[in-house]
Design a protein around this motif. Structure first.
Motif, PDB file in Angstrom:
ATOM      1  N   PRO A 123      10.537 -21.581  22.118  1.00 36.40           N
ATOM      2  CA  PRO A 123      10.277 -22.043  20.740  1.00 36.40           C
ATOM      3  C   PRO A 123      10.161 -20.899  19.741  1.00 36.40           C
ATOM      4  O   PRO A 123      10.625 -21.017  18.603  1.00 36.40           O
ATOM      5  CB  PRO A 123       8.942 -22.797  20.871  1.00 36.40           C
ATOM      6  CG  PRO A 123       8.916 -23.261  22.286  1.00 36.40           C
ATOM      7  CD  PRO A 123       9.576 -22.169  23.064  1.00 36.40           C
ATOM      8  N   LEU A 124       9.551 -19.779  20.162  1.00 31.02           N
ATOM      9  CA  LEU A 124       9.446 -18.625  19.273  1.00 31.02           C
ATOM     10  C   LEU A 124      10.830 -18.091  18.918  1.00 31.02           C
ATOM     11  O   LEU A 124      11.112 -17.781  17.749  1.00 31.02           O
ATOM     12  CB  LEU A 124       8.614 -17.528  19.941  1.00 31.02           C
ATOM     13  CG  LEU A 124       8.510 -16.193  19.178  1.00 31.02           C
ATOM     14  CD1 LEU A 124       7.810 -16.402  17.849  1.00 31.02           C
ATOM     15  CD2 LEU A 124       7.787 -15.158  20.019  1.00 31.02           C
ATOM     16  N   LEU A 125      11.707 -18.003  19.907  1.00 33.75           N
ATOM     17  CA  LEU A 125      13.062 -17.534  19.654  1.00 33.75           C
ATOM     18  C   LEU A 125      13.811 -18.493  18.728  1.00 33.75           C
ATOM     19  O   LEU A 125      14.557 -18.067  17.843  1.00 33.75           O
ATOM     20  CB  LEU A 125      13.820 -17.379  20.975  1.00 33.75           C
ATOM     21  CG  LEU A 125      13.346 -16.255  21.904  1.00 33.75           C
ATOM     22  CD1 LEU A 125      14.022 -16.370  23.256  1.00 33.75           C
ATOM     23  CD2 LEU A 125      13.641 -14.900  21.283  1.00 33.75           C
ATOM     24  N   LEU A 126      13.610 -19.787  18.928  1.00 33.19           N
ATOM     25  CA  LEU A 126      14.264 -20.775  18.075  1.00 33.19           C
ATOM     26  C   LEU A 126      13.800 -20.645  16.630  1.00 33.19           C
ATOM     27  O   LEU A 126      14.597 -20.711  15.694  1.00 33.19           O
ATOM     28  CB  LEU A 126      13.990 -22.188  18.602  1.00 33.19           C
ATOM     29  CG  LEU A 126      14.623 -22.551  19.954  1.00 33.19           C
ATOM     30  CD1 LEU A 126      14.154 -23.921  20.412  1.00 33.19           C
ATOM     31  CD2 LEU A 126      16.135 -22.520  19.856  1.00 33.19           C
ATOM     32  N   VAL A 127      12.484 -20.451  16.462  1.00 34.50           N
ATOM     33  CA  VAL A 127      11.936 -20.311  15.106  1.00 34.50           C
ATOM     34  C   VAL A 127      12.472 -19.050  14.442  1.00 34.50           C
ATOM     35  O   VAL A 127      12.883 -19.065  13.264  1.00 34.50           O
ATOM     36  CB  VAL A 127      10.390 -20.304  15.149  1.00 34.50           C
ATOM     37  CG1 VAL A 127       9.816 -19.912  13.800  1.00 34.50           C
ATOM     38  CG2 VAL A 127       9.872 -21.671  15.567  1.00 34.50           C
ATOM     39  N   LEU A 128      12.468 -17.922  15.176  1.00 30.48           N
ATOM     40  CA  LEU A 128      12.954 -16.661  14.607  1.00 30.48           C
ATOM     41  C   LEU A 128      14.436 -16.754  14.248  1.00 30.48           C
ATOM     42  O   LEU A 128      14.860 -16.308  13.179  1.00 30.48           O
ATOM     43  CB  LEU A 128      12.722 -15.516  15.595  1.00 30.48           C
ATOM     44  CG  LEU A 128      11.273 -15.083  15.799  1.00 30.48           C
ATOM     45  CD1 LEU A 128      11.187 -14.037  16.906  1.00 30.48           C
ATOM     46  CD2 LEU A 128      10.687 -14.527  14.505  1.00 30.48           C
ATOM     47  N   ALA A 129      15.228 -17.341  15.157  1.00 28.22           N
ATOM     48  CA  ALA A 129      16.657 -17.460  14.897  1.00 28.22           C
ATOM     49  C   ALA A 129      16.926 -18.381  13.709  1.00 28.22           C
ATOM     50  O   ALA A 129      17.788 -18.113  12.873  1.00 28.22           O
ATOM     51  CB  ALA A 129      17.374 -17.972  16.140  1.00 28.22           C
ATOM     52  N   ALA A 130      16.165 -19.494  13.627  1.00 23.43           N
ATOM     53  CA  ALA A 130      16.340 -20.422  12.508  1.00 23.43           C
ATOM     54  C   ALA A 130      15.906 -19.775  11.194  1.00 23.43           C
ATOM     55  O   ALA A 130      16.518 -19.985  10.148  1.00 23.43           O
ATOM     56  CB  ALA A 130      15.547 -21.693  12.765  1.00 23.43           C
ATOM     57  N   PHE A 131      14.832 -18.969  11.244  1.00 22.38           N
ATOM     58  CA  PHE A 131      14.350 -18.295  10.040  1.00 22.38           C
ATOM     59  C   PHE A 131      15.356 -17.275   9.526  1.00 22.38           C
ATOM     60  O   PHE A 131      15.574 -17.130   8.316  1.00 22.38           O
ATOM     61  CB  PHE A 131      13.013 -17.610  10.340  1.00 22.38           C
ATOM     62  CG  PHE A 131      12.465 -16.819   9.179  1.00 22.38           C
ATOM     63  CD1 PHE A 131      11.874 -17.459   8.103  1.00 22.38           C
ATOM     64  CD2 PHE A 131      12.542 -15.431   9.173  1.00 22.38           C
ATOM     65  CE1 PHE A 131      11.373 -16.731   7.031  1.00 22.38           C
ATOM     66  CE2 PHE A 131      12.039 -14.689   8.118  1.00 22.38           C
ATOM     67  CZ  PHE A 131      11.451 -15.355   7.037  1.00 22.38           C
ATOM     68  N   LEU A 132      15.999 -16.565  10.466  1.00 24.52           N
ATOM     69  CA  LEU A 132      16.971 -15.543  10.088  1.00 24.52           C
ATOM     70  C   LEU A 132      18.337 -16.132   9.752  1.00 24.52           C
ATOM     71  O   LEU A 132      19.201 -15.427   9.238  1.00 24.52           O
ATOM     72  CB  LEU A 132      17.126 -14.517  11.217  1.00 24.52           C
ATOM     73  CG  LEU A 132      15.872 -13.685  11.529  1.00 24.52           C
ATOM     74  CD1 LEU A 132      16.109 -12.842  12.770  1.00 24.52           C
ATOM     75  CD2 LEU A 132      15.505 -12.803  10.341  1.00 24.52           C
ATOM     76  N   GLY A 133      18.538 -17.415  10.061  1.00 19.78           N
ATOM     77  CA  GLY A 133      19.834 -18.028   9.838  1.00 19.78           C
ATOM     78  C   GLY A 133      20.754 -17.794  11.018  1.00 19.78           C
ATOM     79  O   GLY A 133      20.316 -17.493  12.131  1.00 19.78           O
ATOM     80  N   GLN A 134      22.043 -17.910  10.798  1.00 19.72           N
ATOM     81  CA  GLN A 134      23.009 -17.696  11.861  1.00 19.72           C
ATOM     82  C   GLN A 134      23.101 -16.199  12.155  1.00 19.72           C
ATOM     83  O   GLN A 134      23.633 -15.421  11.361  1.00 19.72           O
ATOM     84  CB  GLN A 134      24.373 -18.254  11.450  1.00 19.72           C
ATOM     85  CG  GLN A 134      24.380 -19.779  11.365  1.00 19.72           C
ATOM     86  CD  GLN A 134      25.722 -20.322  10.920  1.00 19.72           C
ATOM     87  OE1 GLN A 134      26.481 -19.623  10.255  1.00 19.72           O
ATOM     88  NE2 GLN A 134      26.007 -21.549  11.278  1.00 19.72           N
ATOM     89  N   VAL A 135      22.558 -15.809  13.301  1.00 19.77           N
ATOM     90  CA  VAL A 135      22.453 -14.398  13.655  1.00 19.77           C
ATOM     91  C   VAL A 135      23.558 -14.012  14.627  1.00 19.77           C
ATOM     92  O   VAL A 135      24.003 -14.815  15.441  1.00 19.77           O
ATOM     93  CB  VAL A 135      21.066 -14.080  14.258  1.00 19.77           C
ATOM     94  CG1 VAL A 135      19.990 -14.257  13.219  1.00 19.77           C
ATOM     95  CG2 VAL A 135      20.779 -14.988  15.448  1.00 19.77           C
ATOM     96  N   GLY A 136      23.985 -12.762  14.545  1.00 23.94           N
ATOM     97  CA  GLY A 136      25.030 -12.262  15.420  1.00 23.94           C
ATOM     98  C   GLY A 136      24.489 -11.868  16.783  1.00 23.94           C
ATOM     99  O   GLY A 136      23.279 -11.861  17.020  1.00 23.94           O
ATOM    100  N   PRO A 137      25.383 -11.516  17.708  1.00 23.87           N
ATOM    101  CA  PRO A 137      24.963 -11.132  19.061  1.00 23.87           C
ATOM    102  C   PRO A 137      23.981  -9.956  19.081  1.00 23.87           C
ATOM    103  O   PRO A 137      23.033  -9.958  19.877  1.00 23.87           O
ATOM    104  CB  PRO A 137      26.286 -10.764  19.741  1.00 23.87           C
ATOM    105  CG  PRO A 137      27.318 -11.519  18.991  1.00 23.87           C
ATOM    106  CD  PRO A 137      26.842 -11.566  17.574  1.00 23.87           C
ATOM    107  N   LEU A 138      24.193  -8.954  18.235  1.00 25.03           N
ATOM    108  CA  LEU A 138      23.298  -7.802  18.211  1.00 25.03           C
ATOM    109  C   LEU A 138      21.890  -8.215  17.794  1.00 25.03           C
ATOM    110  O   LEU A 138      20.900  -7.776  18.393  1.00 25.03           O
ATOM    111  CB  LEU A 138      23.845  -6.736  17.255  1.00 25.03           C
ATOM    112  CG  LEU A 138      23.002  -5.461  17.112  1.00 25.03           C
ATOM    113  CD1 LEU A 138      22.883  -4.757  18.463  1.00 25.03           C
ATOM    114  CD2 LEU A 138      23.612  -4.529  16.078  1.00 25.03           C
ATOM    115  N   SER A 139      21.780  -9.065  16.785  1.00 23.85           N
ATOM    116  CA  SER A 139      20.464  -9.531  16.335  1.00 23.85           C
ATOM    117  C   SER A 139      19.778 -10.347  17.418  1.00 23.85           C
ATOM    118  O   SER A 139      18.565 -10.239  17.619  1.00 23.85           O
ATOM    119  CB  SER A 139      20.613 -10.369  15.060  1.00 23.85           C
ATOM    120  OG  SER A 139      21.198  -9.613  14.019  1.00 23.85           O
ATOM    121  N   ILE A 140      20.551 -11.172  18.136  1.00 26.59           N
ATOM    122  CA  ILE A 140      19.978 -11.961  19.225  1.00 26.59           C
ATOM    123  C   ILE A 140      19.437 -11.046  20.312  1.00 26.59           C
ATOM    124  O   ILE A 140      18.345 -11.275  20.852  1.00 26.59           O
ATOM    125  CB  ILE A 140      21.038 -12.926  19.795  1.00 26.59           C
ATOM    126  CG1 ILE A 140      21.343 -14.026  18.784  1.00 26.59           C
ATOM    127  CG2 ILE A 140      20.554 -13.543  21.112  1.00 26.59           C
ATOM    128  CD1 ILE A 140      22.427 -14.983  19.225  1.00 26.59           C
TER     129      ILE A 140
END
Length: 302
Positions: A123-140
């Motif tokens: 859930p933390l990863l989902l929230v961070l990814a959703a907050f940052l928007g569509q993130v690239g592989p490096l950001s993930i």
């Protein structure tokens, strides 16, 4: 070193795991050589089944699934290795520092580790990814690396605490060895098996987590990875329209690399753990004894 290599090669789990991982690495490095066009290029009609020309079929957009799978291997492995390196580095530094210095340092690092451990990770990863928007592989890779180090830190600390009470460590302290040498020269080499176990496990976790995030639409749809392949197949209703190959290719790739890394992990654990090596040797001896007993019984009956 040579003896360790022989033991490693003789371990079937480790050898088979290494073979799978090396195969994936070669595919990732040789992607430009074993594919003939861009993975996002339209090369045929939509949802063409596997054939001699397109061995894994095409997507709804007419893209070659084989080409996307090969280039996706490069992206997914890069994310897994990078995040695994970050997780292992932070976990090792935190675990070693907490075990060696103790006192207030240990309490502060333990508190930080416990905070990260109790946070629900997906859930933390989902929230961070959703907050940052569509993130690239490096950001993930960076997000996963910075949020997944706590378990490795806890395991490293526990193992380092046992090392700290060993005679050779206490002898080094008595002769006035500096802290950096105690940690890097005396303790770190004895933790390599734990560090390797942590790294391999982190790579497995990262590859699966990346695919999950991208499948849910939180990754960059323009990048080519196994997760975006699954995301595009889902949006194209590939299973519903009978284009099973579009979904099957990345799923099988994830399963096989997961099996390879898991076997490598089990093999490293068996090689580095004397108890498991002993159990393995006992098991082989028992199997050999049973064969000898059956052969003797057959001779008596003859």
């Amino acid at each position: 070193m040579l003896n360790l290599l022989k033991i490693f090669v003789r371990n079937r789990k480790a050898a088979f795991g290494v073979f799978i991982v090396v195969f994936y690495v070669v595919v990732a490095l040789a992607a430009p050589l074993i594919t003939s066009h861009d993975p996002n290029k339209r090369v045929s009609r939509p949802h063409q089944p596997p054939s001699a020309e397109y061995v894994m079929g095409t997507t709804r957009m007419g893209r070659d699934v084989y080409t996307q799978l090969v280039w996706g291997t490069r992206t997914s492995l890069m994310v897994g290795i990078l995040a695994g390196f970050i997780v292992t580095l932070i976990g090792t530094v935190v675990g070693l520092a907490a075990a060696y210095y103790g006192g207030a340092t240990d309490e502060a690092l333990n508190f930080a580790t416990n905070v990260v451990l109790v946070l629900p990770q997906l859930p933390l990863l989902l929230v961070l990814a959703a907050f940052l928007g569509q993130v690239g592989p490096l950001s993930i890779a960076i997000i996963i690396g910075l949020t997944s180090w706590a378990w490795g830190a806890r395991v490293t600390r526990a193992q380092a605490m046992t090392l700290k009470n060993r005679e050779f460590i206490q002898a080094s302290q008595l002769i006035g060895e500096p802290a950096w040498r105690m940690i890097l020269v005396e303790m770190l080499p004895n933790l390599l098996s734990i560090i390797g176990f942590n790294f391999i496990g982190s790579v497995i976790f990262t590859i699966i987590t990346q695919a999950t995030l991208e499948f849910l639409g939180l990754g960059d749809p323009l990048s080519v990875s196994w997760g975006t392949m699954l995301y595009n197949a889902k949006n194209a209703s590939a299973i519903t329209v009978g284009a099973w190959w579009e979904m099957a290719a990345p799923c099988v790739a994830i399963v096989i690399i997961g099996v390879g890394l898991s076997l490598l992990n089990f093999g490293v654990d068996e090689i580095s753990n004397p108890r498991l090596r002993t159990l393995g040797a006992i098991g082989k001896a028992m199997k050999l004894q049973k064969k000898l007993d059956r052969a003797r019984l057959a001779e008596k009956e003859a």
